[in-house]
Write a protein that holds these residues in place. Structure first.
Motif, mmCIF file in Angstrom:
data_model
loop_
_atom_site.group_PDB
_atom_site.id
_atom_site.type_symbol
_atom_site.label_atom_id
_atom_site.label_comp_id
_atom_site.label_asym_id
_atom_site.label_seq_id
_atom_site.Cartn_x
_atom_site.Cartn_y
_atom_site.Cartn_z
ATOM 1 N N TYR A 11 -1.339 -5.850 -3.111
ATOM 2 C CA TYR A 11 -1.970 -6.089 -4.361
ATOM 3 C C TYR A 11 -1.190 -6.407 -5.595
ATOM 4 O O TYR A 11 0.064 -6.189 -5.661
ATOM 5 C CB TYR A 11 -3.071 -5.168 -4.706
ATOM 6 C CG TYR A 11 -3.860 -4.616 -3.553
ATOM 7 C CD1 TYR A 11 -5.001 -5.054 -3.217
ATOM 8 C CD2 TYR A 11 -3.531 -3.382 -2.597
ATOM 9 C CE1 TYR A 11 -5.846 -4.800 -2.232
ATOM 10 C CE2 TYR A 11 -4.171 -2.964 -1.921
ATOM 11 C CZ TYR A 11 -5.344 -3.634 -1.604
ATOM 12 O OH TYR A 11 -6.210 -3.108 -0.513
ATOM 13 N N SER A 54 -10.770 -0.703 -4.801
ATOM 14 C CA SER A 54 -12.040 -1.490 -5.027
ATOM 15 C C SER A 54 -12.768 -0.783 -6.354
ATOM 16 O O SER A 54 -13.654 -1.552 -7.100
ATOM 17 C CB SER A 54 -13.063 -1.189 -3.662
ATOM 18 O OG SER A 54 -14.383 -1.462 -4.053
ATOM 19 N N GLU A 69 -7.710 1.242 -0.202
ATOM 20 C CA GLU A 69 -8.577 0.292 -0.439
ATOM 21 C C GLU A 69 -9.626 0.686 -1.406
ATOM 22 O O GLU A 69 -10.348 -0.128 -2.314
ATOM 23 C CB GLU A 69 -8.951 -0.198 0.951
ATOM 24 C CG GLU A 69 -7.895 -0.984 1.638
ATOM 25 C CD GLU A 69 -8.478 -1.083 3.308
ATOM 26 O OE1 GLU A 69 -9.370 -0.810 3.860
ATOM 27 O OE2 GLU A 69 -7.273 -1.679 3.902
ATOM 28 N N GLN A 70 -10.182 1.921 -1.060
ATOM 29 C CA GLN A 70 -11.250 2.385 -1.870
ATOM 30 C C GLN A 70 -10.984 2.639 -3.433
ATOM 31 O O GLN A 70 -11.836 2.135 -4.058
ATOM 32 C CB GLN A 70 -11.802 3.748 -1.281
ATOM 33 C CG GLN A 70 -12.492 3.531 -0.010
ATOM 34 C CD GLN A 70 -12.887 4.804 0.530
ATOM 35 O OE1 GLN A 70 -13.088 5.951 -0.233
ATOM 36 N NE2 GLN A 70 -13.848 4.896 1.908
ATOM 37 N N ARG A 111 -3.282 -10.881 1.320
ATOM 38 C CA ARG A 111 -3.641 -10.359 2.456
ATOM 39 C C ARG A 111 -2.235 -10.232 3.474
ATOM 40 O O ARG A 111 -1.381 -10.981 3.530
ATOM 41 C CB ARG A 111 -4.462 -11.207 3.206
ATOM 42 C CG ARG A 111 -5.335 -10.568 4.427
ATOM 43 C CD ARG A 111 -6.330 -11.324 4.803
ATOM 44 N NE ARG A 111 -7.496 -11.443 3.755
ATOM 45 C CZ ARG A 111 -8.335 -10.751 3.515
ATOM 46 N NH1 ARG A 111 -8.259 -9.303 4.162
ATOM 47 N NH2 ARG A 111 -9.345 -10.946 2.624
ATOM 48 N N LYS A 169 0.776 -1.299 0.097
ATOM 49 C CA LYS A 169 0.018 -0.017 0.169
ATOM 50 C C LYS A 169 0.885 1.279 0.059
ATOM 51 O O LYS A 169 0.546 2.417 -0.569
ATOM 52 C CB LYS A 169 -0.897 -0.051 1.258
ATOM 53 C CG LYS A 169 -2.131 -1.096 1.148
ATOM 54 C CD LYS A 169 -2.932 -1.105 2.337
ATOM 55 C CE LYS A 169 -3.959 -2.113 2.214
ATOM 56 N NZ LYS A 169 -4.736 -2.176 3.230
ATOM 57 N N ASP A 172 -4.580 3.802 4.603
ATOM 58 C CA ASP A 172 -4.929 2.407 3.888
ATOM 59 C C ASP A 172 -6.287 2.484 3.544
ATOM 60 O O ASP A 172 -6.629 2.046 2.358
ATOM 61 C CB ASP A 172 -5.087 1.212 4.930
ATOM 62 C CG ASP A 172 -3.542 0.900 5.329
ATOM 63 O OD1 ASP A 172 -2.765 1.400 4.880
ATOM 64 O OD2 ASP A 172 -3.287 -0.011 6.289
ATOM 65 N N ASN A 173 -7.496 3.442 4.118
ATOM 66 C CA ASN A 173 -8.581 3.190 3.523
ATOM 67 C C ASN A 173 -8.735 3.738 2.215
ATOM 68 O O ASN A 173 -9.402 3.373 1.421
ATOM 69 C CB ASN A 173 -9.473 4.131 4.427
ATOM 70 C CG ASN A 173 -11.176 3.926 4.276
ATOM 71 O OD1 ASN A 173 -11.557 3.218 4.188
ATOM 72 N ND2 ASN A 173 -11.601 5.054 4.037
ATOM 73 N N THR A 226 -5.463 -9.411 -3.985
ATOM 74 C CA THR A 226 -4.921 -8.980 -2.784
ATOM 75 C C THR A 226 -4.210 -10.052 -2.083
ATOM 76 O O THR A 226 -4.486 -11.461 -2.378
ATOM 77 C CB THR A 226 -6.125 -8.763 -1.745
ATOM 78 O OG1 THR A 226 -7.071 -7.761 -2.247
ATOM 79 C CG2 THR A 226 -5.765 -8.253 -0.592
#
Length: 255
Positions: free
Chosen positions: A246, A224, A220-221, A242, A202, A216-217, A240
């Motif tokens: 990615y 997505s 991630e958005q 985890r 990230k 991170d949010n 992903t």
């Protein structure tokens, strides 16, 4: 009514600088450019375009911050929006001695041409009037840098299976379907594509897409949103890992 043809430029401007041939946009060779623009949309357009054209980009949104950066760092060229609110604070009497004077490309309104000055005391300069054409900005940057490295041939987009990115027009497709990506989504997909089968953290993604760390949010958005556009068709390409990040590729070729 505005004149049909613009008036000739003031002395010292190089409006007759050579422009790239149609279909062959000028490209860079990793030179470090500082973009100084207070409007987020303008900064996004310039950073995306110039990064995809092969330049390393740093961003500044005020004249004061830009001046501090030029004093402390080496830049090959500065792209400066002369409509910044604090540019009036940098008259000739306030310009410090600079260890390095990079060339500067000024972005200015046509009505302000008569007031053009090298705002930050920089060296060789040129200008384009707003609204500008991207091809003209790229051509004038290349002239200021005295670049000689030819760009890659057209018609050779980045590709993975049926996923393709064409940097000459900043367009992404999957098969015959245009993905309609935002600049941030395009940069993310490009970064994943050129690093296919390699897990990107990230932090790596944030620094490439935005030039700095993002929480991170936000990442991630962004991932997505990109997945919803890319992976409407099979096979799924964005995955992903985890706890790590990615990666892009077919699942049967897991890195």
């Amino acid at each position: 009514m505005s004149p049909r043809h613009p008036a000739p430029p003031p002395d010292g401007a190089t409006r007759d600088s050579p422009a790239p041939e149609r279909g062959a946009l000028a490209r860079g060779a990793g030179q470090h450019l500082l973009i100084v623009a207070g409007e987020p949309d303008l900064a996004e357009l310039l950073s995306t375009t110039l990064e995809l054209a092969g330049y390393r980009i740093s961003l500044s949104d005020t004249g004061a911050d830009a001046l501090a950066r030029v004093v402390d760092q080496h830049f090959d060229l500065v792209v400066l929006d002369t409509t910044l609110p604090d540019m009036a604070d940098f008259g000739p009497e306030r310009r410090p001695a600079l260890p390095h004077r990079p060339p500067v490309l000024l972005l200015t309104e046509y009505e302000a041409l008569h007031r053009l000055v090298p705002e930050l005391g920089l060296g060789e300069r040129d200008y384009v009037t707003k609204p500008f054409r991207v091809a003209e900005v790229l051509a004038r940057i290349q002239v200021l840098l005295r670049g000689t490295r030819p760009g890659p041939p057209r018609g050779n987009p980045l590709q993975y299976g049926d996923l393709a990115l064409d940097d000459t027009v900043c367009r992404a497709t999957r098969g015959t379907r245009a993905l309609g990506l935002t600049p941030a989504e395009y940069r993310l997909l490009r970064h994943l594509l050129v690093n296919a089968h390699r897990v990107l953290s990230k932090e790596q993604i944030g620094r490439y897409v935005w030039g700095d760390h993002r929480d991170d949010n936000a990442i991630e958005q962004l991932v997505s949103r990109l997945r919803r556009k890319v992976d409407r068709d099979a096979p799924t390409l964005i995955h992903t890992r985890r706890g790590f990040g990615y990666w892009l590729g077919r699942a049967d070729a897991d890195p």
